[in-house]
Scaffold this motif. Sequence first.
Motif, mmCIF file in Angstrom:
data_model
loop_
_atom_site.group_PDB
_atom_site.id
_atom_site.type_symbol
_atom_site.label_atom_id
_atom_site.label_comp_id
_atom_site.label_asym_id
_atom_site.label_seq_id
_atom_site.Cartn_x
_atom_site.Cartn_y
_atom_site.Cartn_z
ATOM 1 N N GLY A 154 0.811 -1.208 0.000
ATOM 2 C CA GLY A 154 0.000 0.000 0.000
ATOM 3 C C GLY A 154 0.850 1.267 0.000
ATOM 4 N N GLY A 155 2.149 1.144 0.241
ATOM 5 C CA GLY A 155 3.012 2.316 0.249
ATOM 6 C C GLY A 155 4.350 2.009 0.902
ATOM 7 N N GLY A 156 5.148 3.051 1.072
ATOM 8 C CA GLY A 156 6.487 2.899 1.630
ATOM 9 C C GLY A 156 6.462 2.485 3.092
ATOM 10 N N THR A 157 5.461 2.954 3.818
ATOM 11 C CA THR A 157 5.377 2.615 5.241
ATOM 12 C C THR A 157 5.283 1.100 5.408
ATOM 13 N N ILE A 158 4.353 0.492 4.682
ATOM 14 C CA ILE A 158 4.172 -0.959 4.790
ATOM 15 C C ILE A 158 5.411 -1.688 4.264
ATOM 16 N N ALA A 159 6.005 -1.171 3.199
ATOM 17 C CA ALA A 159 7.211 -1.813 2.657
ATOM 18 C C ALA A 159 8.329 -1.798 3.703
ATOM 19 N N ASN A 160 8.445 -0.712 4.453
ATOM 20 C CA ASN A 160 9.450 -0.677 5.518
ATOM 21 C C ASN A 160 9.127 -1.696 6.609
ATOM 22 N N PHE A 161 7.848 -1.846 6.931
ATOM 23 C CA PHE A 161 7.457 -2.857 7.926
ATOM 24 C C PHE A 161 7.827 -4.259 7.426
ATOM 25 N N LYS A 252 15.502 9.882 8.910
ATOM 26 C CA LYS A 252 14.540 8.838 8.520
ATOM 27 C C LYS A 252 13.111 9.375 8.454
ATOM 28 N N HIS A 253 12.293 8.636 7.776
ATOM 29 C CA HIS A 253 10.862 8.912 7.682
ATOM 30 C C HIS A 253 10.187 8.424 8.966
ATOM 31 N N PHE A 254 9.066 9.024 9.349
ATOM 32 C CA PHE A 254 8.455 8.637 10.625
ATOM 33 C C PHE A 254 7.846 7.241 10.607
ATOM 34 N N SER A 255 7.805 6.599 9.422
ATOM 35 C CA SER A 255 7.317 5.221 9.385
ATOM 36 C C SER A 255 8.206 4.299 10.219
ATOM 37 N N TRP A 256 9.472 4.669 10.417
ATOM 38 C CA TRP A 256 10.370 3.825 11.214
ATOM 39 C C TRP A 256 9.992 3.855 12.679
ATOM 40 N N ALA A 307 17.795 6.591 0.806
ATOM 41 C CA ALA A 307 18.167 7.140 -0.504
ATOM 42 C C ALA A 307 17.028 8.056 -0.936
ATOM 43 N N GLY A 308 17.240 9.346 -0.758
ATOM 44 C CA GLY A 308 16.186 10.315 -1.061
ATOM 45 C C GLY A 308 15.385 10.614 0.191
ATOM 46 N N THR A 309 15.920 11.472 1.058
ATOM 47 C CA THR A 309 15.214 11.737 2.312
ATOM 48 C C THR A 309 13.936 12.525 2.041
ATOM 49 N N THR A 310 12.965 12.289 2.916
ATOM 50 C CA THR A 310 11.662 12.929 2.753
ATOM 51 C C THR A 310 11.798 14.445 2.882
ATOM 52 N N GLU A 311 12.663 14.889 3.770
ATOM 53 C CA GLU A 311 12.815 16.326 3.976
ATOM 54 C C GLU A 311 13.452 17.016 2.782
ATOM 55 N N VAL A 339 17.555 -0.395 2.557
ATOM 56 C CA VAL A 339 17.613 0.968 2.028
ATOM 57 C C VAL A 339 16.185 1.466 1.835
ATOM 58 N N ASP A 340 15.873 2.532 2.551
ATOM 59 C CA ASP A 340 14.569 3.158 2.367
ATOM 60 C C ASP A 340 14.695 4.118 1.184
ATOM 61 N N ALA A 341 14.362 3.599 -0.002
ATOM 62 C CA ALA A 341 14.425 4.399 -1.227
ATOM 63 C C ALA A 341 13.007 4.669 -1.716
ATOM 64 N N ALA A 342 12.093 4.852 -0.738
ATOM 65 C CA ALA A 342 10.696 5.122 -1.087
ATOM 66 C C ALA A 342 10.657 6.297 -2.067
ATOM 67 N N TYR A 343 11.384 7.339 -1.727
ATOM 68 C CA TYR A 343 11.400 8.481 -2.637
ATOM 69 C C TYR A 343 12.451 8.310 -3.740
ATOM 70 N N GLY A 344 13.677 7.936 -3.345
ATOM 71 C CA GLY A 344 14.806 8.037 -4.278
ATOM 72 C C GLY A 344 15.053 6.829 -5.168
ATOM 73 N N ILE A 378 10.628 0.937 -2.379
ATOM 74 C CA ILE A 378 10.486 1.859 -3.517
ATOM 75 C C ILE A 378 9.005 2.240 -3.613
ATOM 76 N N ASP A 379 8.731 3.525 -3.752
ATOM 77 C CA ASP A 379 7.341 3.978 -3.886
ATOM 78 C C ASP A 379 7.046 4.416 -5.310
ATOM 79 N N PRO A 380 6.454 3.548 -6.123
ATOM 80 C CA PRO A 380 6.039 4.022 -7.451
ATOM 81 C C PRO A 380 5.059 5.202 -7.366
ATOM 82 N N HIS A 381 4.312 5.326 -6.255
ATOM 83 C CA HIS A 381 3.373 6.450 -6.177
ATOM 84 C C HIS A 381 4.057 7.774 -5.811
ATOM 85 N N LYS A 382 5.381 7.773 -5.713
ATOM 86 C CA LYS A 382 6.082 9.052 -5.577
ATOM 87 C C LYS A 382 6.744 9.372 -6.921
ATOM 88 N N LEU A 383 8.064 9.096 -7.035
ATOM 89 C CA LEU A 383 8.764 9.483 -8.272
ATOM 90 C C LEU A 383 8.492 8.548 -9.447
#
Length: 583
Positions: A154-161, A252-256, A307-311, A339-344, A378-383
């Motif tokens: 459903g997104g990067g948060t779940i992928a990190n989990f 890190k993203h707050f999902s962690w 890889a690709g910080t949210t901030e 590697v949290d590359a949700a964005y990058g 990796i978040d396809p719904h971002k980049l």
Amino acid sequence: MTDPNDTPFAADAYFLGPKSENGSWVRGEFQAILDHWYDWRRSLFADDPEAITEARRLSPEFLREREVLGQELRNLLVMLRSEVPKFTPRYIGHMVSELSLPALLGHFATLLHNPNNTSREVAKVGARMESEAIAMLAKMVGYEPALAQGHFTGGGTIANFEAVWRARYRLDHALSLALVLAERDGDELDPFAAAHMGWRKFERIQIERNVDEETLRAASMVLGNPFEVAKRISQCSGRDYLGPVLITPGNKHFSWQKAANLFGIGESSFWNTPLDAQGRVDMAALRGRIDEARDAGRPVLCLTSVAGTTEAGEIDPVDKIADILDALKEDGIHIWHHVDAAYGGFFCTMRGGKAELVLAPEQRAALAAISRAQSVTIDPHKLGYVPYSCGAFVCRDEHAYRASSFQAPYIDRADTKDKWRCTLEGSRSGAGAAATWLTGKTLGFGPEKFGKIIAAGIEARKTFQAALAKANPLVRPLDPADTNIVCFSLAKPGERLSVSNERTLAVYTKFQANEDFSVSKTVLGAESYGALIDAHLQSYDGVRDEDTLALLRCVFMNPFWANPDTRDQLTPEFIALLAEFTA
Ligand SMILES: *Cc1c(COP(=O)(O)O)cnc(C)c1O
């Protein structure tokens, strides 16, 4: 970035356009999807009777319901007109922008066929498309596609989990085995060393020392009572066992935080690593964290880099982190690197092409090293320009992908490739996988096409940042910006931070009240970003009288910033608006 040998590539054929410029032929593609959908129904079981006859369709009660539906649909459309317009290049707020046409068409076409990728029983085609799309993403980050495994989330948060879940599964197996050997055979138990033995050594020892599944289960913190098992580990190791730690960088993203909470390891086991003056993880501090864990006899459940910080879109030195972890492997210590590359993640589409030269060499090396990590988000719904909700979790190999398996007796068990056994989520839409799949089939995830769109965003950020800094003496960009996000504060030389923070936030409020441009803001805390805040202040002799730094944030992922007319009109307009707000 011009390359005379390049074949020209029309990126603008892949987006509808802010004025629906591609509207007429795109309508034809949507129409083709509907025609196909209708025909699918008509041609299948052609001899079955109509369930809704023409006479029925013309009856007053039928027409009444049609009227209701039509009216409420129009109401919905009116409401949606006030939705945040993220397609326009004036939207540079968050990590969302125009959707790509292959993603939209792929999503829409698949939606109409409604596959639930949880099981092949209800998603024959959807499941195959998912495997192919995961292989494409795996190749993008440099994994061997034939070995890699993963699934859409459903997104990067779940992928990190998903990463933490699998890392815990591995850790629990290793510790259980070591505990059995200590209790049964009197082996020494060092929880830190044991927990990081890795799957291959685990398998070898399990066979060599003849430990069956049942015995292992009786020593598992996950399957048994964790407090009782912890006591036994403490007894065998001669010191209190306090459980594993999760090492994450300060960017890190707050999902962690959510992961630490959800997996019950406790907030104090969530170890933050400070950042360097550039906002990337500090390598000395990271080494210190690993040593600290070893000294405390606490295993590292998972070590995360971003890889690709949210901030600010910064890229951690993934390669240097991989070097440290490789050196530990020589001592038999296998720490799970995620590697949290949700964005990058999609920055990797530039790899191997000229487009990549928009990045500094350090960032190129970091992206290339994602392939050395156990797993990636990796978040396809971002980049990826794919509609929500579409995240992905990918592992380098089958070993890493293993997770606790569950049995669901009402689903046909003959097909072992079904994902429901090994995903945190249950039912999963196949639409995101199909959107990613069609993007991969058309734009590809390499430097020839997709990478050029990504590179153009980074170029646009650079041009915009330079123009802004030149036009307005208050603008203080975070330096260096690694990718396509520019963050800046508004400060006078020698000014106190509290004063410039107040100005920056006041200007943000003015942007919020104005509809011409959407920007976002971020506030960095000194606990993680202390070195960066000091470096930022130094650039204009600012005075740190506060422990936070407020920044305006502009994300350049909208593809139309590559158009010179768009850029030449919007940049001066933005500059004028900012001048008005800072006057
Ligand atoms: C956005 C983001 C996430 C969370 O992803 P969602 O899709 O919003 O759940 C995690 N990590 C990073 C680095 C992100 O940028």
